[in-house]
Structure formats: structure tokens, C-alpha cells
Design a protein around this motif. Structure first.
Motif, PDB file in Angstrom:
ATOM      1  N   GLN A 168       0.815  -1.217   0.000  1.00  0.00           N
ATOM      2  CA  GLN A 168       0.000   0.000   0.000  1.00  0.00           C
ATOM      3  C   GLN A 168       0.847   1.265   0.000  1.00  0.00           C
ATOM      4  OE1 GLN A 168      -0.218  -2.432   2.241  1.00  0.00           O
ATOM      5  NE2 GLN A 168      -2.337  -3.057   2.591  1.00  0.00           N
ATOM      6  N   LEU A 169       2.134   1.146   0.308  1.00  0.00           N
ATOM      7  CA  LEU A 169       3.032   2.307   0.330  1.00  0.00           C
ATOM      8  C   LEU A 169       4.402   1.820  -0.133  1.00  0.00           C
ATOM      9  CD1 LEU A 169       3.112   5.314   1.024  1.00  0.00           C
ATOM     10  CD2 LEU A 169       3.886   4.700   3.312  1.00  0.00           C
ATOM     11  N   LEU A 170       4.566   1.688  -1.421  1.00  0.00           N
ATOM     12  CA  LEU A 170       5.775   1.098  -1.976  1.00  0.00           C
ATOM     13  C   LEU A 170       6.982   2.018  -1.766  1.00  0.00           C
ATOM     14  CD1 LEU A 170       4.363  -0.234  -5.362  1.00  0.00           C
ATOM     15  CD2 LEU A 170       4.928  -1.582  -3.328  1.00  0.00           C
ATOM     16  N   PRO A 171       8.097   1.464  -1.323  1.00  0.00           N
ATOM     17  CA  PRO A 171       9.320   2.279  -1.154  1.00  0.00           C
ATOM     18  C   PRO A 171      10.051   2.482  -2.481  1.00  0.00           C
ATOM     19  CG  PRO A 171       9.756   0.025  -0.479  1.00  0.00           C
ATOM     20  CD  PRO A 171       8.289   0.068  -0.863  1.00  0.00           C
ATOM     21  N   ILE A 172       9.322   2.922  -3.488  1.00  0.00           N
ATOM     22  CA  ILE A 172       9.847   3.071  -4.836  1.00  0.00           C
ATOM     23  C   ILE A 172       9.504   4.478  -5.325  1.00  0.00           C
ATOM     24  CG2 ILE A 172       9.842   2.155  -7.186  1.00  0.00           C
ATOM     25  CD1 ILE A 172      10.919   0.187  -5.167  1.00  0.00           C
ATOM     26  N   THR A 173      10.437   5.126  -6.007  1.00  0.00           N
ATOM     27  CA  THR A 173      10.181   6.455  -6.544  1.00  0.00           C
ATOM     28  C   THR A 173       9.169   6.387  -7.680  1.00  0.00           C
ATOM     29  OG1 THR A 173      12.056   6.226  -8.043  1.00  0.00           O
ATOM     30  CG2 THR A 173      12.471   7.276  -5.914  1.00  0.00           C
ATOM     31  N   ALA A 174       8.492   7.495  -7.920  1.00  0.00           N
ATOM     32  CA  ALA A 174       7.466   7.565  -8.956  1.00  0.00           C
ATOM     33  C   ALA A 174       8.092   7.487 -10.344  1.00  0.00           C
ATOM     34  CB  ALA A 174       6.667   8.856  -8.805  1.00  0.00           C
ATOM     35  N   ASP A 175       7.336   6.906 -11.270  1.00  0.00           N
ATOM     36  CA  ASP A 175       7.732   6.828 -12.689  1.00  0.00           C
ATOM     37  C   ASP A 175       9.111   6.203 -12.861  1.00  0.00           C
ATOM     38  OD1 ASP A 175       5.356   8.162 -13.372  1.00  0.00           O
ATOM     39  OD2 ASP A 175       6.284  10.105 -13.079  1.00  0.00           O
ATOM     40  N   SER A 176       9.348   5.063 -12.212  1.00  0.00           N
ATOM     41  CA  SER A 176      10.671   4.434 -12.283  1.00  0.00           C
ATOM     42  C   SER A 176      10.624   2.955 -12.649  1.00  0.00           C
ATOM     43  CB  SER A 176      11.389   4.582 -10.933  1.00  0.00           C
ATOM     44  OG  SER A 176      10.648   3.960  -9.895  1.00  0.00           O
ATOM     45  N   ILE A 177       9.440   2.358 -12.766  1.00  0.00           N
ATOM     46  CA  ILE A 177       9.311   0.923 -13.023  1.00  0.00           C
ATOM     47  C   ILE A 177       8.675   0.717 -14.394  1.00  0.00           C
ATOM     48  CG2 ILE A 177       8.326  -1.242 -12.200  1.00  0.00           C
ATOM     49  CD1 ILE A 177      10.473  -0.119 -10.394  1.00  0.00           C
ATOM     50  N   ASP A 178       9.251  -0.211 -15.169  1.00  0.00           N
ATOM     51  CA  ASP A 178       8.738  -0.483 -16.511  1.00  0.00           C
ATOM     52  C   ASP A 178       7.593  -1.492 -16.509  1.00  0.00           C
ATOM     53  OD1 ASP A 178      10.844   0.926 -18.345  1.00  0.00           O
ATOM     54  OD2 ASP A 178      12.024  -0.164 -16.855  1.00  0.00           O
ATOM     55  N   ALA A 179       7.611  -2.445 -15.591  1.00  0.00           N
ATOM     56  CA  ALA A 179       6.575  -3.479 -15.550  1.00  0.00           C
ATOM     57  C   ALA A 179       6.417  -3.970 -14.120  1.00  0.00           C
ATOM     58  CB  ALA A 179       6.919  -4.647 -16.484  1.00  0.00           C
ATOM     59  N   MET A 180       5.189  -4.376 -13.774  1.00  0.00           N
ATOM     60  CA  MET A 180       4.899  -4.898 -12.442  1.00  0.00           C
ATOM     61  C   MET A 180       4.022  -6.133 -12.558  1.00  0.00           C
ATOM     62  SD  MET A 180       4.275  -1.544 -10.025  1.00  0.00           S
ATOM     63  CE  MET A 180       4.232  -2.622  -8.581  1.00  0.00           C
ATOM     64  N   GLU A 221      -0.761   2.886  -5.990  1.00  0.00           N
ATOM     65  CA  GLU A 221       0.688   2.856  -5.887  1.00  0.00           C
ATOM     66  C   GLU A 221       1.313   2.295  -7.163  1.00  0.00           C
ATOM     67  OE1 GLU A 221       3.180   3.538  -2.894  1.00  0.00           O
ATOM     68  OE2 GLU A 221       1.693   5.005  -3.512  1.00  0.00           O
ATOM     69  N   VAL A 222       0.669   1.305  -7.752  1.00  0.00           N
ATOM     70  CA  VAL A 222       1.160   0.752  -9.019  1.00  0.00           C
ATOM     71  C   VAL A 222       1.163   1.830 -10.095  1.00  0.00           C
ATOM     72  CG1 VAL A 222       0.622  -0.882 -10.871  1.00  0.00           C
ATOM     73  CG2 VAL A 222       0.474  -1.611  -8.474  1.00  0.00           C
ATOM     74  N   GLU A 223       0.087   2.604 -10.159  1.00  0.00           N
ATOM     75  CA  GLU A 223       0.012   3.683 -11.148  1.00  0.00           C
ATOM     76  C   GLU A 223       1.075   4.739 -10.889  1.00  0.00           C
ATOM     77  OE1 GLU A 223      -0.979   7.374 -12.994  1.00  0.00           O
ATOM     78  OE2 GLU A 223      -1.029   7.005 -10.823  1.00  0.00           O
ATOM     79  N   ARG A 224       1.399   4.960  -9.626  1.00  0.00           N
ATOM     80  CA  ARG A 224       2.381   5.996  -9.290  1.00  0.00           C
ATOM     81  C   ARG A 224       3.788   5.609  -9.720  1.00  0.00           C
ATOM     82  NH1 ARG A 224       6.048   6.879  -5.313  1.00  0.00           N
ATOM     83  NH2 ARG A 224       5.491   4.912  -4.286  1.00  0.00           N
ATOM     84  N   VAL A 225       4.191   4.369  -9.480  1.00  0.00           N
ATOM     85  CA  VAL A 225       5.580   3.981  -9.719  1.00  0.00           C
ATOM     86  C   VAL A 225       5.835   3.569 -11.165  1.00  0.00           C
ATOM     87  CG1 VAL A 225       5.830   3.263  -7.318  1.00  0.00           C
ATOM     88  CG2 VAL A 225       5.239   1.564  -9.043  1.00  0.00           C
ATOM     89  N   LEU A 226       4.797   3.234 -11.917  1.00  0.00           N
ATOM     90  CA  LEU A 226       4.994   2.828 -13.307  1.00  0.00           C
ATOM     91  C   LEU A 226       5.301   4.038 -14.184  1.00  0.00           C
ATOM     92  CD1 LEU A 226       2.263   0.136 -14.140  1.00  0.00           C
ATOM     93  CD2 LEU A 226       4.741  -0.176 -14.126  1.00  0.00           C
ATOM     94  N   ILE A 227       6.165   3.818 -15.160  1.00  0.00           N
ATOM     95  CA  ILE A 227       6.428   4.852 -16.151  1.00  0.00           C
ATOM     96  C   ILE A 227       5.243   4.927 -17.120  1.00  0.00           C
ATOM     97  CG2 ILE A 227       8.920   4.438 -15.994  1.00  0.00           C
ATOM     98  CD1 ILE A 227       8.714   3.029 -18.716  1.00  0.00           C
ATOM     99  N   PRO A 228       5.098   6.017 -17.871  1.00  0.00           N
ATOM    100  CA  PRO A 228       4.078   6.049 -18.917  1.00  0.00           C
ATOM    101  C   PRO A 228       4.271   4.900 -19.903  1.00  0.00           C
ATOM    102  CG  PRO A 228       4.935   8.251 -18.506  1.00  0.00           C
ATOM    103  CD  PRO A 228       5.794   7.316 -17.717  1.00  0.00           C
ATOM    104  N   GLU A 229       3.173   4.241 -20.250  1.00  0.00           N
ATOM    105  CA  GLU A 229       3.172   3.061 -21.113  1.00  0.00           C
ATOM    106  C   GLU A 229       3.771   1.842 -20.415  1.00  0.00           C
ATOM    107  OE1 GLU A 229       1.502   3.127 -23.961  1.00  0.00           O
ATOM    108  OE2 GLU A 229       1.080   5.252 -23.585  1.00  0.00           O
ATOM    109  N   GLY A 230       3.931   1.900 -19.097  1.00  0.00           N
ATOM    110  CA  GLY A 230       4.370   0.727 -18.357  1.00  0.00           C
ATOM    111  C   GLY A 230       3.254  -0.300 -18.229  1.00  0.00           C
ATOM    112  N   ARG A 231       3.646  -1.564 -18.033  1.00  0.00           N
ATOM    113  CA  ARG A 231       2.677  -2.658 -17.981  1.00  0.00           C
ATOM    114  C   ARG A 231       2.539  -3.204 -16.573  1.00  0.00           C
ATOM    115  NH1 ARG A 231       3.509  -0.767 -23.165  1.00  0.00           N
ATOM    116  NH2 ARG A 231       2.110  -1.852 -24.593  1.00  0.00           N
ATOM    117  N   VAL A 232       1.315  -3.648 -16.242  1.00  0.00           N
ATOM    118  CA  VAL A 232       1.053  -4.330 -14.985  1.00  0.00           C
ATOM    119  C   VAL A 232       0.275  -5.606 -15.289  1.00  0.00           C
ATOM    120  CG1 VAL A 232      -1.063  -2.973 -14.585  1.00  0.00           C
ATOM    121  CG2 VAL A 232       0.032  -4.169 -12.684  1.00  0.00           C
TER     122      VAL A 232
END
Length: 230
Positions: free
Chosen positions: A51-63, A81-92
Motif C-alpha cells: 500500500q506504500l511502496l518504497p519506490i520512486t514515482a515513474d521508475s518501473i517499466d513493468a509490475m 501505488e502501481v500507477e504511481r511507480v509505473l512509467i508512462p506506457e508501463g505494464r502491470v
């Protein structure tokens, strides 16, 4: 669904006991696991709350969310949180249990025991798709499996084959892959002139000097303050 993912960072949320052999087929360079509890056998795992990922925003390509939402007290916050850390066009990729299935029926009778997976909160994939859409995701692919009852018997192989063709809505497990969409429209705002903040003396009212009209009279900075104007 992982063979055509791309990028540098992949993040998986879920229990450490889940099978991760399929990640070897994923071409993403760096793969990281996040769990809410440590494990001596996985020292590279990051311990953190979904619920509170220790990951910076817009830094993950896929989850990949391995039944994370099924056992989260706030699944909608996890998706935010998934939407926050994923880059634009990132996949989940979301893996979940379907409550409208034989697995969901089993859950009604086994939940009181508190054992996994029956103690979880199964979320239907129509609701999952609605949540993803509200957060700006677009669903790319979906697959289903496990139409048979949750037993170790192999006598239900025919049900598995027929179920995928006839009643996919009754599958016990679903897998959804979505992409984070970013609006291409640039909002055009109204142009405002720059607001100049003046000193208090500049906005104090004055009476026009003798011999001048109200239209051509400039305010005098050294004129004394008039009574009645604070």
C-alpha cells in the motif's frame, strides 16, 4: 504475458513462496521482489508494504501482482501505488482469484478456517477492469484458468478444456495485463497578466491636488494619509 515485456526494471509484489520461474522468460533486465516480510532464502527481496511502496514515482517499466490484491486490506490503494511507480506506457499484470467460480464456492465453506487462500478477499475481474480503467489503464490482454474444483485430482482435465471455450467467466483464476495510458492532450489555460504586488501606500486613496482633474492627477507618494482610510 511476460515474454514481450521490455525495459530495465520489473517489480513483483506477492508472497515469497510463489513460483518465479516464469521470470526467466521475461527480457526485462532487472527483476526485484517486494514482500511484506523478510525471508532468509531471498536476501535480495525488498521488505515493504504494497500500500506504500518504497519506490520512486515513474521508475518501473513493468509490475506483476501475484494475488496481492486478494489479500490486501486496501486493494484500491495498491493499484494507486502501481500507477504511481509505473512509467508512462508501463505494464502491470494482475493475477487474482475469481469469486464467481468453484474456487469462490469453496471459499464460502473454508474461509472460517483462516487458511490460505480461502481467507482472502476474492475480486472479480469485471471489478478489476473497472478499477484499472478509473486509474487510467487500458486492458491489453486477459486469460483464465482453473475451472476444475480446487483438488489434486486429475479427473477434471476435460472440464478445464471445455471451460475455456464455453464459460470463461467461471474460471477460478484470471490474469489481466494492462498498460498505463498517458493523456496526449495538452490543456490550454487562460492567459493571465502578471500580478504585481504593490506596497500599501500605492493603493491608498487620495484627493486630487488643486488645479488637477481626477483623470490626470498622479498620486503623490509624500502626501499625508487622509483620515478615515486605514
Amino acid at each position: 504475458m511476460v515474454t514481450d515485456l521490455f525495459g530495465y526494471q520489473l517489480l513483483q509484489l506477492g508472497e515469497l513462496g510463489s513460483d518465479t520461474a516464469y521470470l526467466a522468460q521475461c527480457p526485462v533486465r532487472n527483476k526485484t521482489l517486494i514482500s511484506h516480510r523478510p525471508d532468509a532464502g531471498h536476501p535480495e527481496v525488498i521488505v515493504g508494504a504494497s500500500q506504500l511502496l518504497p519506490i520512486t514515482a515513474d521508475s518501473i517499466d513493468a509490475m506483476i501482482l501475484v494475488h496481492t490484491l486478494d489479500f490486501s486490506p486496501d486493494p484500491h490503494q495498491v493499484l494507486r501505488e502501481v500507477e504511481r511507480v509505473l512509467i508512462p506506457e508501463g505494464r502491470v499484470i494482475v493475477i487474482g482469484f475469481n469469486p464467481y467460480s468453484l474456487w469462490g464456492l469453496w471459499r464460502l465453506f473454508g474461509r472460517w478456517r483462516g487458511s490460505l487462500p480461502w481467507c482472502g478477499n476474492f475480486l472479480s475481474y469485471p471489478r478489476m477492469n473497472d478499477w484499472l480503467t478509473l486509474l487510467g489503464f487500458g486492458v491489453e490482454r486477459m486469460d483464465v484458468m482453473e475451472f476444475r474444483p480446487p483438488t489434486k485430482s486429475n479427473r477434471f482435465e476435460s472440464i478445464e478444456r471445455v471451460g475455456r471455450r464455453v464459460w470463461p467467466m467461471l474460471a477460478g483464476i484470471y490474469v489481466v495485463r494492462a498498460v498505463k495510458r498517458v493523456s496526449r492532450i495538452t490543456p490550454v489555460g487562460q492567459r493571465w497578466s502578471r500580478l504585481r504586488v504593490l506596497g500599501p501606500r500605492a493603493i491608498e486613496p487620495h484627493a486630487p491636488a488643486p488645479g488637477h482633474s481626477a483623470m490626470d492627477w498622479p498620486p503623490m507618494e509624500d502626501e499625508p494619509r487622509k483620515r478615515g482610510f486605514g
